[in-house]
Scaffold this motif. Sequence first.
Motif, PDB file in Angstrom:
ATOM      1  N   TYR A  34       0.842  -1.192   0.000  1.00 32.69           N
ATOM      2  CA  TYR A  34       0.000   0.000   0.000  1.00 32.69           C
ATOM      3  C   TYR A  34       0.875   1.239   0.000  1.00 32.69           C
ATOM      4  N   PRO A  40      -5.003   4.633   5.595  1.00 33.86           N
ATOM      5  CA  PRO A  40      -6.252   4.549   6.360  1.00 33.86           C
ATOM      6  C   PRO A  40      -7.178   3.423   5.905  1.00 33.86           C
ATOM      7  N   TRP A  41      -7.021   2.942   4.698  1.00 32.22           N
ATOM      8  CA  TRP A  41      -7.882   1.869   4.186  1.00 32.22           C
ATOM      9  C   TRP A  41      -7.468   0.491   4.704  1.00 32.22           C
ATOM     10  N   LEU A  42      -6.308   0.390   5.334  1.00 25.67           N
ATOM     11  CA  LEU A  42      -5.854  -0.900   5.855  1.00 25.67           C
ATOM     12  C   LEU A  42      -6.797  -1.463   6.918  1.00 25.67           C
ATOM     13  N   THR A  43      -7.428  -0.595   7.667  1.00 26.17           N
ATOM     14  CA  THR A  43      -8.359  -1.047   8.701  1.00 26.17           C
ATOM     15  C   THR A  43      -9.451  -1.910   8.089  1.00 26.17           C
ATOM     16  N   GLY A  44      -9.989  -1.472   6.964  1.00 25.31           N
ATOM     17  CA  GLY A  44     -11.016  -2.243   6.272  1.00 25.31           C
ATOM     18  C   GLY A  44     -10.497  -3.584   5.776  1.00 25.31           C
ATOM     19  N   TYR A  46      -8.013  -5.362   7.173  1.00 25.62           N
ATOM     20  CA  TYR A  46      -7.863  -6.230   8.344  1.00 25.62           C
ATOM     21  C   TYR A  46      -9.220  -6.745   8.806  1.00 25.62           C
ATOM     22  N   ASP A  47     -10.236  -5.894   8.794  1.00 31.13           N
ATOM     23  CA  ASP A  47     -11.573  -6.327   9.194  1.00 31.13           C
ATOM     24  C   ASP A  47     -12.128  -7.375   8.233  1.00 31.13           C
ATOM     25  N   CYS A  48     -11.930  -7.156   6.955  1.00 30.59           N
ATOM     26  CA  CYS A  48     -12.451  -8.073   5.939  1.00 30.59           C
ATOM     27  C   CYS A  48     -11.714  -9.412   5.945  1.00 30.59           C
ATOM     28  N   GLN A  58       4.295  -1.061   3.382  1.00 25.98           N
ATOM     29  CA  GLN A  58       4.144   0.265   2.778  1.00 25.98           C
ATOM     30  C   GLN A  58       5.274   0.486   1.798  1.00 25.98           C
TER      31      GLN A  58
END
Length: 103
Positions: A34, A40-44, A46-48, A58
Amino acid sequence: MRRLLTVFIVAVILLAGCNPSMPAATPVSIAVQYSAATAPWLTGIYDCAGVNVVTAEQRAVEFQDPQSVDMAIRIGQPDNLNFPAYQIGSEEILVIVNPKNPV
């Protein structure tokens, strides 16, 4: 009556032991590159991923290698697009300038 109740309880216990058990999901490793702007999109991600293991690295956009990872996240389309690409979001950019600015 008591014997019927005992037979019923034993039958329930035996039937409960016959339920097929679902095999546990085997975690999969997902390699992600990334850019700093997409952090900031990494959170999504990890959740997915759920039980899967996400290995995030990075890298500057110029040094990303989409062929070596499962997913590369960046803003903007690369110059030479020779791999599958999907738009997962968009950002609105608003530029505010002072009216007295001569530029």
